[in-house]
Write a protein that holds these residues in place. Structure first.
Motif, PDB file in Angstrom:
ATOM      1  N   CYS A  77       0.824  -1.102  -0.141  1.00 39.21           N
ATOM      2  CA  CYS A  77      -0.104  -0.110   0.011  1.00 39.21           C
ATOM      3  C   CYS A  77       0.927   1.285   0.001  1.00 39.21           C
ATOM      4  N   GLN A  78       2.054   1.153   0.900  1.00 42.33           N
ATOM      5  CA  GLN A  78       2.942   2.294   0.876  1.00 42.33           C
ATOM      6  C   GLN A  78       3.453   2.863  -0.718  1.00 42.33           C
ATOM      7  N   VAL A  79       3.648   1.745  -1.413  1.00 45.83           N
ATOM      8  CA  VAL A  79       4.154   1.841  -2.764  1.00 45.83           C
ATOM      9  C   VAL A  79       3.124   2.377  -3.450  1.00 45.83           C
ATOM     10  N   ILE A  80       1.977   1.984  -3.318  1.00 49.27           N
ATOM     11  CA  ILE A  80       1.007   2.614  -4.393  1.00 49.27           C
ATOM     12  C   ILE A  80       0.649   3.897  -3.984  1.00 49.27           C
ATOM     13  N   LEU A  81       0.582   4.291  -2.557  1.00 50.81           N
ATOM     14  CA  LEU A  81       0.205   5.729  -2.332  1.00 50.81           C
ATOM     15  C   LEU A  81       1.259   6.684  -2.578  1.00 50.81           C
ATOM     16  N   LYS A  82       2.666   6.207  -2.763  1.00 47.30           N
ATOM     17  CA  LYS A  82       3.759   6.958  -3.270  1.00 47.30           C
ATOM     18  C   LYS A  82       3.703   7.243  -4.799  1.00 47.30           C
ATOM     19  N   ASN A  83       3.018   6.481  -5.417  1.00 41.92           N
ATOM     20  CA  ASN A  83       2.978   6.548  -6.774  1.00 41.92           C
ATOM     21  C   ASN A  83       1.693   7.208  -7.283  1.00 41.92           C
ATOM     22  N   LEU A  84       0.741   7.480  -6.167  1.00 41.98           N
ATOM     23  CA  LEU A  84      -0.596   8.321  -6.661  1.00 41.98           C
ATOM     24  C   LEU A  84      -0.180   9.657  -7.141  1.00 41.98           C
ATOM     25  N   LYS A  85       1.290  10.162  -6.812  1.00 39.75           N
ATOM     26  CA  LYS A  85       1.469  11.378  -7.171  1.00 39.75           C
ATOM     27  C   LYS A  85       2.636  11.384  -8.236  1.00 39.75           C
ATOM     28  N   ASN A  86       2.530  10.168  -9.293  1.00 42.05           N
ATOM     29  CA  ASN A  86       3.415   9.992 -10.484  1.00 42.05           C
ATOM     30  C   ASN A  86       2.123   9.762 -11.444  1.00 42.05           C
ATOM     31  N   PRO A  87       2.254  10.862 -12.296  1.00 46.45           N
ATOM     32  CA  PRO A  87       1.234  10.665 -13.410  1.00 46.45           C
ATOM     33  C   PRO A  87       1.230   9.627 -14.271  1.00 46.45           C
ATOM     34  N   TYR A  88       2.256   9.184 -14.635  1.00 42.46           N
ATOM     35  CA  TYR A  88       2.535   7.823 -15.465  1.00 42.46           C
ATOM     36  C   TYR A  88       2.156   6.466 -14.606  1.00 42.46           C
ATOM     37  N   PHE A  89       2.332   6.558 -13.629  1.00 45.54           N
ATOM     38  CA  PHE A  89       1.714   5.401 -12.736  1.00 45.54           C
ATOM     39  C   PHE A  89       0.357   5.558 -12.917  1.00 45.54           C
ATOM     40  N   ILE A  90      -0.340   6.491 -12.865  1.00 40.72           N
ATOM     41  CA  ILE A  90      -1.873   6.609 -12.773  1.00 40.72           C
ATOM     42  C   ILE A  90      -2.374   6.284 -14.008  1.00 40.72           C
ATOM     43  N   GLY A  91      -1.569   6.899 -15.023  1.00 39.96           N
ATOM     44  CA  GLY A  91      -2.067   6.284 -16.447  1.00 39.96           C
ATOM     45  C   GLY A  91      -2.051   5.074 -16.600  1.00 39.96           C
TER      46      GLY A  91
END
Length: 602
Positions: A77-91
């Motif tokens: 979950c911590q990795v996912i939450l960090k990546n929620l500020k990465n637009p490429y991960f979200i996309g």
């Protein structure tokens, strides 16, 4: 690039030869679309048949934050939450969107199934399946919709992110336009491409310019269908104005070419009509000669008192009108409640000395009143070779503070985004309103009224004037091209789009510690209402930009499209008479419930 050039026509040839056998079996249009809990929801065998038709590209959409359901303490979950500020991960996630939701409006929610479209043939199959089975259909490329149009629970998603080929042409003529249009330089882009990759291909590699979006991770197709503004639109016009040709799958499953010579009304509707006429799979855009320089002008000024801030507002308006109201300057100036003016503007066609000379009188005026004004951010006025603006390696070397990078292992080095856009990544909106401001407000006899209104608005919330999102002051050819789009004609005489907005970090219901704070959101929304109310006293019937606007806009038909709306309705009736393509406050959406599932009685 040659490989890519061969790929796009091949995909088109396949899609044009498809049959749409399901049409004959289409049921009568019921009053409500089908949900998974309904008996009419497609059977497992039906879904498997669709999967075969799309070459195994049908997926069940996972719940992206399942690992966080019991709390955020676990490492996954911590990795996912960090990546929620990465637009490429979200996309890269079919179940996420670049905006996580809007208070009291919508929350990001995954579709039931998604077709990972890798070509036009896959889009045709998905459209036919949705129509035949009365499904809610959603289309997502970049997923940047503030209005929540790229997600809906219980839906079938057409996910175009894998369709990202880019082909640059020295000479292009649209289908059916030979002899009617002169060949011109262009770029053809598939629907899932992001602007950063288009700019890299057109500008960094070929030394040309294409008018797209300012945010690097915005999807190409979505921006064109909303009209589209970029940092340099004050010179090159709207992104939609540069559209030469589109390939689109309409509600009957037919693949159509739309340009000025073939399906011209559909072509017009695609250019700013809001994205509810079909699934755009490919676009060809005009390219322009590249200027020598692109530049920036950044500074923040703090006023010592309300009176000094009101004086600063008036002086800046006068300075903008005299020196910046022209095709060279774009982006924004923000007037904040703490008596602060933040300038984040860009330039084109000016070297550093020229840009500095333009700003010197204003900066001297500030320096002449040290008791009234201090520089919270010292002026940065700089220019770089225009060809290097989207060259990630160049920016890393010469201006690393301007960009942020995708830090995931194995990703392309070009996965970067502007640091100034970081606040928008995954944000949860509390409120968002926009208003086109007519250039008449810059006349000398109107500047005092305008400055008073800006000051009054800034007492409630920050007000940003986006100068590149109004075409007053643009070259005549850019204004003329915009007239031939579906966008509200108010943009033609507007010098700026005023935006007043608030948001917070990514928020998701059911994720402990990361749920929306609705009390704060509603408080902010109320302040935004009061701030925009001050500007509406000057412009009571002003239009709003369909992609950056209030979810709760009441008179949205007039606000988004003005006198163009009846013509758009006619295009919608011709190509999607049963309303297969629904988006919030899109053309024809007044016939449906807010969630797009229930047809309203006439």
């Amino acid at each position: 690039m040659l490989r890519r050039a061969a790929a796009i026509p091949l995909l088109s040839a396949v899609s044009f030869n498809l049959t749409t056998a399901t049409r004959a079996a289409d049921p009568p249009r019921p009053a409500r679309r089908t949900r998974p809990s309904d008996p009419a929801w497609p059977s497992a065998e039906s879904w498997e048949q669709l999967n075969r038709e799309v070459g195994g590209q049908l997926i069940r959409v996972p719940t992206p934050l399942a690992a966080c359901a019991d709390g955020a303490d676990n490492s996954v979950c911590q990795v996912i939450l960090k990546n929620l500020k990465n637009p490429y991960f979200i996309g890269d996630q079919p179940g996420l969107t670049q905006t996580s939701g809007w208070a009291d409006a919508w929350m990001s929610a995954p579709s039931a199934y998604a077709v990972v479209a890798r070509g036009t043939a896959h889009v045709v199959a998905a459209v036919n399946f949705a129509r035949a089975n009365n499904l809610r259909l959603v289309v997502k490329g970049g997923g940047h919709s503030y209005q929540g149009t790229s997600n809906a629970p219980d839906s079938l998603l057409i996910w175009t992110r894998a369709m990202n080929n880019i082909v640059v042409y020295d000479s292009f003529v649209g289908q059916g336009c030979a002899g009617a249009e002169a060949p011109q330089p262009a770029v053809t882009v598939e629907a899932g491409a992001m602007w950063v990759h288009v700019y890299d291909a057109v500008t960094t590699t070929y030394g040309r310019y294409v008018q797209g979006g300012g945010c690097t991770t915005v999807g190409v197709a979505g921006l064109i269908q909303s009209g589209g503004f970029g940092s340099f639109s004050k010179n090159y016009g709207m992104a939609a104005s540069g559209l030469l040709e589109a390939e689109i799958v309409t509600a009957d499953g037919t693949v159509r070419i739309a340009n000025a010579c073939t399906n011209p009304e559909l072509f017009w509707g695609i250019k700013g009509g809001g994205g509810s006429l079909g699934v755009v799979t490919r676009l060809t855009l005009r390219t322009h000669e590249l200027p020598s320089w692109f530049g920036i002008a950044f500074l923040t000024i703090k006023a010592a008192s309300d009176a000094a801030f009101r004086s600063l507002i008036g002086r800046f308006i006068s300075f903008y009108s005299e020196s910046l109201f022209n095709p060279h300057w774009g982006e924004s100036a923000t007037f904040r409640p703490a008596n602060t003016l933040a300038v984040t503007m860009v330039s084109q066609g000016l070297d550093q000395r020229q840009a500095g000379d333009i700003w010197r009188p204003f900066l001297n005026w500030i320096a002449g009143s040290p008791r009234d004004f201090t520089l919270e951010r010292a002026p940065t006025i700089a220019s770089i070779p225009a060809r290097r603006l989207w060259d990630a390696d160049y920016i890393r070397e010469h201006a690393p503070g301007l960009i942020l990078a995708d830090q995931r292992p194995g990703v392309p080095a070009g996965n970067v985004w502007w640091a100034g856009d970081a606040g928008q990544v995954g944000w949860f909106l509390h409120g968002y309103q926009s208003l086109w401001l007519p250039a008449a407000l810059l006349e000398k006899d109107q500047q005092e009224r305008f400055a008073d209104a800006l000051f009054a608005a800034s007492r409630h919330w920050a007000v940003a004037l986006h100068f590149n999102k109004g075409l007053a002051g643009a070259p005549p050819d850019a204004v003329a091209a915009a007239k031939d789009t579906a966008t509200n004609p108010a943009v033609l005489t507007a010098f700026a789009l005023a935006i007043i907005a608030a948001g917070s970090a990514p928020a998701y219901s059911g994720i402990p510690g990361h749920e929306p704070d609705l009390t704060a959101a509603r408080r902010d929304a109320g302040a935004i209402d009061m701030a925009m109310g001050e500007l509406r006293k000057l412009v009571p019937d002003g239009g709003s930009y369909v992609s950056e606007t209030n979810f709760f806009e009441s008179d949205w038909q007039r606000s988004f499209w003005g006198a163009n709306y009846p013509r758009l309705q006619a295009v919608k009736a011709k190509y999607d008479p049963d309303g297969l393509f629904f988006v919030h406050h899109g053309v024809g959406s007044e016939e449906w419930s807010d969630d797009g599932f229930t047809r309203l009685p006439k």
